[in-house]
Design an enzyme around this catalytic site. Sequence first.
Site, PDB file in Angstrom:
ATOM      1  N   THR A 137      -6.042   3.096  11.205  1.00 25.39           N
ATOM      2  CA  THR A 137      -5.970   3.779  12.500  1.00 25.39           C
ATOM      3  C   THR A 137      -6.882   3.140  13.544  1.00 25.39           C
ATOM      4  OG1 THR A 137      -5.373   5.850  11.416  1.00 25.39           O
ATOM      5  CG2 THR A 137      -6.264   6.014  13.635  1.00 25.39           C
TER       6      THR A 137
ATOM      7  N   HIS B 134      -7.030  10.445   6.304  1.00 26.25           N
ATOM      8  CA  HIS B 134      -6.184   9.452   6.948  1.00 26.25           C
ATOM      9  C   HIS B 134      -5.994   9.793   8.427  1.00 26.25           C
ATOM     10  CE1 HIS B 134      -4.851   8.999   2.681  1.00 26.25           C
ATOM     11  NE2 HIS B 134      -4.773   7.733   3.019  1.00 26.25           N
TER      12      HIS B 134
ATOM     13  N   ASP C 190       0.805  -1.227   0.000  1.00 23.78           N
ATOM     14  CA  ASP C 190       0.000   0.000   0.000  1.00 23.78           C
ATOM     15  C   ASP C 190       0.839   1.279   0.000  1.00 23.78           C
ATOM     16  OD1 ASP C 190      -2.614   1.116   0.049  1.00 23.78           O
ATOM     17  OD2 ASP C 190      -2.370   1.601   2.163  1.00 23.78           O
ATOM     18  N   HIS C 191       0.304   2.312  -0.658  1.00 28.35           N
ATOM     19  CA  HIS C 191       0.875   3.658  -0.670  1.00 28.35           C
ATOM     20  C   HIS C 191       2.368   3.654  -0.998  1.00 28.35           C
ATOM     21  CE1 HIS C 191      -2.310   6.473   0.216  1.00 28.35           C
ATOM     22  NE2 HIS C 191      -2.796   5.633   1.124  1.00 28.35           N
TER      23      HIS C 191
ATOM     24  N   ASP D 136       1.368   5.407  -5.316  1.00 28.20           N
ATOM     25  CA  ASP D 136       0.915   6.728  -4.901  1.00 28.20           C
ATOM     26  C   ASP D 136       1.802   7.824  -5.472  1.00 28.20           C
ATOM     27  OD1 ASP D 136      -0.106   8.923  -3.653  1.00 28.20           O
ATOM     28  OD2 ASP D 136       0.112   8.178  -1.606  1.00 28.20           O
TER      29      ASP D 136
ATOM     30  N   HIS E 275      -9.990   5.587   1.117  1.00 32.45           N
ATOM     31  CA  HIS E 275      -8.912   5.635   2.100  1.00 32.45           C
ATOM     32  C   HIS E 275      -9.392   6.425   3.316  1.00 32.45           C
ATOM     33  CE1 HIS E 275      -5.368   4.898  -0.929  1.00 32.45           C
ATOM     34  NE2 HIS E 275      -6.314   3.984  -1.001  1.00 32.45           N
TER      35      HIS E 275
END
Length: 282
Positions: free
Chosen positions: A235, A182, A84-85, A106, A210
């Site tokens: 999170t 985020h 991811d990212h 990203d 996201h």
Amino acid sequence: MPLAPTGDLVAHAATDHRGIAAFNVITLEHAEGIIAGAEAAEQPVILQISENAVRYHRGQLLPLALATAAMARSSAAEIALHLDHVTDVDLLHQAADSGFSSVMFDAGALPYAENVSATASAARWAHKAGLWLEAELGYVGGKPDSPASAHAAGVRTDPAEAAAYVARTGVDALAVAVGSSHAMTQRSATLDHALIERLRGAVPVPLVLHGSSGVPDGELRSAVRAGIVKINIGTALNMSMTRAVRDTLDAQPALTDPRKYLGPARDALASTVHTMLTVLAH
């Protein structure tokens, strides 16, 4: 069970008009808790390791990726592994040999034309390597390079631009900016469901949300009905883990064995995963 391809899990969810959750893995306890929650909920999940997590592990992708993949293969749940990212092309190129079936590349911090060029190049490489590629257009709040607010003027994804972006880059899924942020610690985000519907109509690939930890249950369900398919959650897991660690150490301040506080933290994470999957299943 063998690892499932991310693209297949996302495609099945899209066909069934439901969401597929993608949970962030930072430690082995994350992976174990996510898998336990998925098994309890009897739902498929995507385990995702971010570039930030790799950086935390001193730049080493393979140890965490192989351990996570091994745990997933030993589970009865249907599980995919996603990187991811990713902003580092060298890290992108490690994905195919590390058990991943997909990557989120990203390039959102770059000017639009450079974003298109970099993402198109990443998609071409990924497809040759047999990988499914996700990208992002717009500015999801909470990132260092994004505007302060997810509600600032001009930050949300424009449907016409999104359609052109997907056509020019060849990506397989698109993360969109529709009001989430985020790293939110309060579930207070309000999404633009009308915009999600417009994006669904304009973009021929699955949409990704996201920053879903800050989105209330009802908003998440409405987002899926409007057209969101993949839902990223990180999170919320860290909050439940940290709360459990604090509670255990507050109650037993003399503890030194990490298993005594990481075990309850893992269980709390699993409970959060089960709850989130139950929300998305209804």
